[in-house]
Structure formats: C-alpha cells, structure tokens
Enzyme design. Structure first.
Site, PDB file in Angstrom:
ATOM      1  N   ASP A 159       0.810  -1.142   0.115  1.00  9.97           N
ATOM      2  CA  ASP A 159       0.132  -0.084  -0.070  1.00  9.97           C
ATOM      3  C   ASP A 159       0.797   1.186  -0.003  1.00  9.97           C
ATOM      4  OD1 ASP A 159      -2.361  -1.833   0.571  1.00  9.97           O
ATOM      5  OD2 ASP A 159      -1.437  -2.034   2.142  1.00  9.97           O
ATOM      6  N   HIS A 187      -4.707  -3.399   6.359  1.00 10.28           N
ATOM      7  CA  HIS A 187      -4.596  -3.794   4.914  1.00 10.28           C
ATOM      8  C   HIS A 187      -5.967  -4.050   4.387  1.00 10.28           C
ATOM      9  CE1 HIS A 187      -3.107  -4.992   1.232  1.00 10.28           C
ATOM     10  NE2 HIS A 187      -3.484  -6.147   1.218  1.00 10.28           N
TER      11      HIS A 187
HETATM   12  P1  NAD Z   1      -2.104 -18.387  -4.462  1.00  9.91           P
HETATM   13  O1  NAD Z   1      -3.337 -18.787  -4.144  1.00  9.91           O
HETATM   14  O2  NAD Z   1      -1.441 -18.321  -5.759  1.00  9.91           O
HETATM   15  O3  NAD Z   1      -0.960 -18.983  -3.602  1.00  9.91           O
HETATM   16  C1  NAD Z   1      -1.180 -19.515  -2.108  1.00  9.91           C
HETATM   17  C2  NAD Z   1      -0.364 -20.610  -1.773  1.00  9.91           C
HETATM   18  O4  NAD Z   1      -0.533 -20.841  -0.397  1.00  9.91           O
HETATM   19  C3  NAD Z   1      -1.132 -22.103  -2.507  1.00  9.91           C
HETATM   20  O5  NAD Z   1      -0.154 -22.606  -3.168  1.00  9.91           O
HETATM   21  C4  NAD Z   1      -1.526 -22.802  -1.416  1.00  9.91           C
HETATM   22  O6  NAD Z   1      -1.372 -24.067  -1.531  1.00  9.91           O
HETATM   23  C5  NAD Z   1      -0.595 -22.212  -0.298  1.00  9.91           C
HETATM   24  N1  NAD Z   1      -1.321 -22.515   1.210  1.00  9.91           N
HETATM   25  C6  NAD Z   1      -2.469 -22.476   1.432  1.00  9.91           C
HETATM   26  N2  NAD Z   1      -2.660 -23.027   2.895  1.00  9.91           N
HETATM   27  C7  NAD Z   1      -1.146 -23.230   3.190  1.00  9.91           C
HETATM   28  C8  NAD Z   1      -0.912 -23.387   4.522  1.00  9.91           C
HETATM   29  N3  NAD Z   1      -1.401 -23.873   5.336  1.00  9.91           N
HETATM   30  N4  NAD Z   1       0.614 -23.548   4.649  1.00  9.91           N
HETATM   31  C9  NAD Z   1       1.220 -23.364   3.339  1.00  9.91           C
HETATM   32  N5  NAD Z   1       0.951 -23.062   2.374  1.00  9.91           N
HETATM   33  C10 NAD Z   1      -0.488 -23.107   2.218  1.00  9.91           C
HETATM   34  O7  NAD Z   1      -1.985 -16.912  -3.654  1.00  9.91           O
HETATM   35  P2  NAD Z   1      -1.037 -15.721  -3.886  1.00  9.91           P
HETATM   36  O8  NAD Z   1      -1.566 -14.728  -5.022  1.00  9.91           O
HETATM   37  O9  NAD Z   1       0.130 -16.182  -3.830  1.00  9.91           O
HETATM   38  O10 NAD Z   1      -1.467 -14.790  -2.582  1.00  9.91           O
HETATM   39  C11 NAD Z   1      -1.191 -15.416  -0.989  1.00  9.91           C
HETATM   40  C12 NAD Z   1      -1.695 -14.586  -0.081  1.00  9.91           C
HETATM   41  O11 NAD Z   1      -1.371 -13.507  -0.190  1.00  9.91           O
HETATM   42  C13 NAD Z   1      -3.276 -14.147  -0.249  1.00  9.91           C
HETATM   43  O12 NAD Z   1      -3.930 -14.376   0.997  1.00  9.91           O
HETATM   44  C14 NAD Z   1      -3.350 -13.152  -0.742  1.00  9.91           C
HETATM   45  O13 NAD Z   1      -4.859 -12.202  -0.543  1.00  9.91           O
HETATM   46  C15 NAD Z   1      -2.460 -12.375  -0.117  1.00  9.91           C
HETATM   47  N6  NAD Z   1      -1.770 -11.006  -0.606  1.00  9.91           N
HETATM   48  C16 NAD Z   1      -1.475  -9.888   0.226  1.00  9.91           C
HETATM   49  C17 NAD Z   1      -1.142  -8.746  -0.144  1.00  9.91           C
HETATM   50  C18 NAD Z   1      -0.725  -7.792   0.928  1.00  9.91           C
HETATM   51  O14 NAD Z   1      -0.225  -6.685   0.576  1.00  9.91           O
HETATM   52  N7  NAD Z   1      -0.799  -7.977   2.161  1.00  9.91           N
HETATM   53  C19 NAD Z   1      -1.203  -8.702  -1.457  1.00  9.91           C
HETATM   54  C20 NAD Z   1      -1.253  -9.560  -2.474  1.00  9.91           C
HETATM   55  C21 NAD Z   1      -1.891 -10.649  -1.941  1.00  9.91           C
HETATM   56  C1  LMR Z   2      -3.833  -6.595  -2.651  1.00 10.60           C
HETATM   57  O1  LMR Z   2      -3.705  -5.627  -2.050  1.00 10.60           O
HETATM   58  O2  LMR Z   2      -3.367  -6.520  -3.923  1.00 10.60           O
HETATM   59  C2  LMR Z   2      -3.970  -7.815  -2.046  1.00 10.60           C
HETATM   60  O3  LMR Z   2      -4.134  -7.758  -0.352  1.00 10.60           O
HETATM   61  C3  LMR Z   2      -5.174  -8.397  -2.694  1.00 10.60           C
HETATM   62  C4  LMR Z   2      -6.570  -7.969  -2.455  1.00 10.60           C
HETATM   63  O4  LMR Z   2      -7.477  -8.917  -1.985  1.00 10.60           O
HETATM   64  O5  LMR Z   2      -6.847  -6.848  -2.290  1.00 10.60           O
END
Ligand code: NAD
Ligand code: LMR
Length: 328
Positions: A159, A187
């Site tokens: 962000d 977030h």
């Molecule tokens: P994705 O679905 O492509 O990958 C997530 C991976 O986590 C999968 O491979 C899944 O098998 C694995 N997983 C699920 N449960 C698990 C566990 N208990 N232990 C280990 N691995 C596990 O998702 P992504 O696009 O890589 O995003 C991951 C997370 O990050 C999501 O929650 C998404 O919303 C979040 N995210 C946060 C931000 C932020 O700014 N904070 C930004 C983008 C995405």
């Molecule tokens: C983001 O900020 O890109 C992630 O947290 C995905 C979402 O759900 O907004």
C-alpha cells in the site's frame, strides 16, 4: 561472505511465492554477500507443483542459494529459521463471508504460530503477507506467547509503495524523490494512505497537490488498488506483493534510509491512540533489526477520522477471532 541465513516461506507454489523465492535467492532481501537457505512450506496437494518451482530455482544457478528444503509440516519448514515470510493462506472462495475466511485462516495461523515458537531460531522475525494479513499476524502472535510481540509484523508496504507511485505520477517526480509517506490502519479498503507529512524533492507534498485530488483520487486509488488488479488480471497482485514483502523484510533487517521512514503493520504500543496489541500500520524507522514507530506526528482531522475507522475495523476483526477462541 557471511554465514547463510535460513529463510522460511509459506505458500511457495503460489503466485506470490513464484516471484518471491527467486528475488530472495538472488540476494535482493539479505544483500549481495549473504548466502540463503530456503525452507518452503506448502500444503500436501501443492507439493508436486512446488517440486517444479524447486527445479527452476536450481536451474537459475543463483550463486547465493545454498540449499532449498520443502515440507508440508510447519515445524519442519520453520526449523532454525531467522525469517519467516507467511504468504500461504486460504483465499476467499465463492459464497465465503469474511468471517469464514478469518476462521479458515485462523486455524492455519494458529498452527504456524505454534510451530514458529517450537522450531524457529531465537532471532526469528515474521512477516505476514497472507490475508487478512493484520489479523492473521495477531493470531500467529497469540499462538506464540514466547516469541516477543515485536517480531510479528504484517505487510502494508505494498500500500505504501502504491501511494509513492501515485504521488510520483501526479507530481512528475521520481519515486526516489519522495520521503515520509505513511499508510495507517488495516490492509483493507479502510486503510489510510497519508501524504500530509511527505515531501517530494524536499517540498511538502501538500504544496504540490490539491486536497480534492487527495480525497477523490489518491486515497481511493491506493485503497482500492488490490481490487482493481484483481479485476484487470483475474487474480490478485503477485509480483508487486512479492516485491513489497522483500522491501518490508529488507528494511527491517538492514535499516530504513536516513531521513525517511516506511509503513509496516506492527503490534501497537498504544501510539496514536491505537489500542495496544492490535496489529496496525504505522510510520516506522528500522535500525539494527528493530522497528520503532515514528512518534509525535500531528494528524490532520480527515486523516485522524479515517485512522479511527480503520482501527475500529481491526478491533471488530479481533473481536471476531476472540469469539472463535483464536486470540486471548
Ligand atoms: P495463491 O493462491 O496463488 O497461493 C497461495 C499458496 O499458499 C498456495 O500454493 C496454497 O497451496 C498455499 N497454502 C495455503 N494454505 C497453506 C498452508 N496452511 N501452509 C502453506 N501453504 C499454504 O495466492 P497468492 O496470490 O500467492 O497470495 C497469497 C496470499 O497473499 C493471499 O492471502 C493474498 O490475498 C495475499 N496478498 C496479500 C497482499 C498484501 O499486500 N498483504 C498482497 C497480495 C496478496
Ligand atoms: C492486494 O492488496 O493486492 C491484496 O491484498 C489482494 C486483495 O485482495 O486486495
């Protein structure tokens, strides 16, 4: 060359993991002289896909990558780790309410908090990227009472970076010319991107942009950026989220630049009226592996009201996970 550092990453077969693991192995997090041992946790169904990622890591022949271990057991993956990047989480599925998501991820972050306490190194530092990141960090910290609270953080650097990019584009400046941007709160869509203390090449940002642009464009664009990316890409931000996770951990371990600060979600010390114990985003500086909240900033009335609303949302999430018995 110094001794290798053990970095644990969860969700290594996912989208963010695919970008993140290569950046870490290339030295972007720990620096060009520090070898790394990756310890990757995945769920059993994703172990085969993870094997493919490991083959690619080998094929990149990255000189700093000393070893890669994979496991579907949290304690094995976290064993001896100095840094844990908790990315893997259950995404929201069709018909799932936020409460269902909190419950599903609550179970994951409770288990991982316990495993970190049992198995990680004494110097462990934790960054939660998996959503809902702030409350997941709170849950993991509650499950690991022997790990100091200040070692649990959550990602609002994406962000922060989005806010830098929007302000740079508006003013025609370079991102590198901007100092003292802040993101407060959760977030989520209630987050508060705040440029009232920022400078652009030494000039206060408030002298360069109109209040109407801040209210009508800057704040909503940054706060809704995650949703805009999902709408455009069909899946959530991945490379930028990996990059922000690297920025967050690198600055924590290696320090924020002189004269600047960053935004990190940390366990509140009670600063700025945010109830103690909530994991909320603040302006922070880092030195010697420790963060400190930048104290004493005057909050503009609009910003203060928005921060209260975002903190109210964090309190509501905490109440929900308390009801589920996930935090004390
Ligand atoms: P994705 O679905 O492509 O990958 C997530 C991976 O986590 C999968 O491979 C899944 O098998 C694995 N997983 C699920 N449960 C698990 C566990 N208990 N232990 C280990 N691995 C596990 O998702 P992504 O696009 O890589 O995003 C991951 C997370 O990050 C999501 O929650 C998404 O919303 C979040 N995210 C946060 C931000 C932020 O700014 N904070 C930004 C983008 C995405
Ligand atoms: C983001 O900020 O890109 C992630 O947290 C995905 C979402 O759900 O907004």
């Amino acid at each position: 060359m110094t001794s290798p550092v053990d970095v644990a990453v969860t969700g290594g077969a996912g989208q963010i993991g695919y970008a993140l693991l290569f950046r870490i192995a290339a030295g972007d997090l720990l620096g060009p002289d520090v070898p790394v041992r990756l310890r990757i946790l995945e769920v059993p169904q994703a172990m085969q896909a993870l094997e493919g990622v490991v083959m690619e890591l080998q094929d990149a022949a990255l000189p700093l990558l000393e070893d890669v271990e994979t496991s579907d057991d949290a304690a094995t993956a976290f064993s001896g780790a100095s840094l844990a990047l908790l990315v893997g989480a259950r995404p929201r599925g069709p018909g799932m309410e936020r409460g269902d998501l909190l419950a599903a991820n609550g179970a994951i972050f409770t288990e991982q908090g316990r495993a970190l306490q049992d198995a990680a190194g004494d110097d462990i530092r934790i960054v939660v990227t998996g959503n809902p990141a702030n409350t997941n960090a709170l849950i993991a910290a509650s499950a690991a009472p022997d790990i100091p609270r200040e070692r649990f953080t959550a990602l609002t650097r994406l962000d922060h970076n989005r806010a830098l990019a929007q302000l740079a584009a508006r003013t025609g400046a370079r991102v590198a010319d901007i100092r003292r941007m802040t993101v407060w709160g959760n977030h989520s869509a209630t987050q508060v991107p705040d440029l009232t203390h920022a400078t652009v090449a030494g000039t206060p940002a408030t002298e360069l942009v109109e209040r109407s642009w801040v209210r009508e464009s800057f704040v909503p664009t940054v706060a809704q950026r995650g949703a805009a990316i999902i709408a455009a890409r069909g899946s959530s931000s991945a490379a930028s989220a990996a990059s922000a996770t690297i920025d967050h951990a690198r600055d924590w371990l290696r320090g924020t630049p002189e004269g600047d600060w960053t935004s990190m979600s940390v366990v509140s010390t009670g600063a700025y009226g945010v109830p103690e114990g909530l994991v909320s985003s603040f302006p922070v500086t880092c030195a010697d592996g420790a963060w400190s909240i930048v104290e004493g900033l005057e909050l503009d009335a609009d910003v203060a009201a928005q921060v209260r609303a975002s903190v109210d949302e964090l309190e509501a999430e905490r109440a929900q996970v308390r009801e589920l018995g996930l935090v004390g």
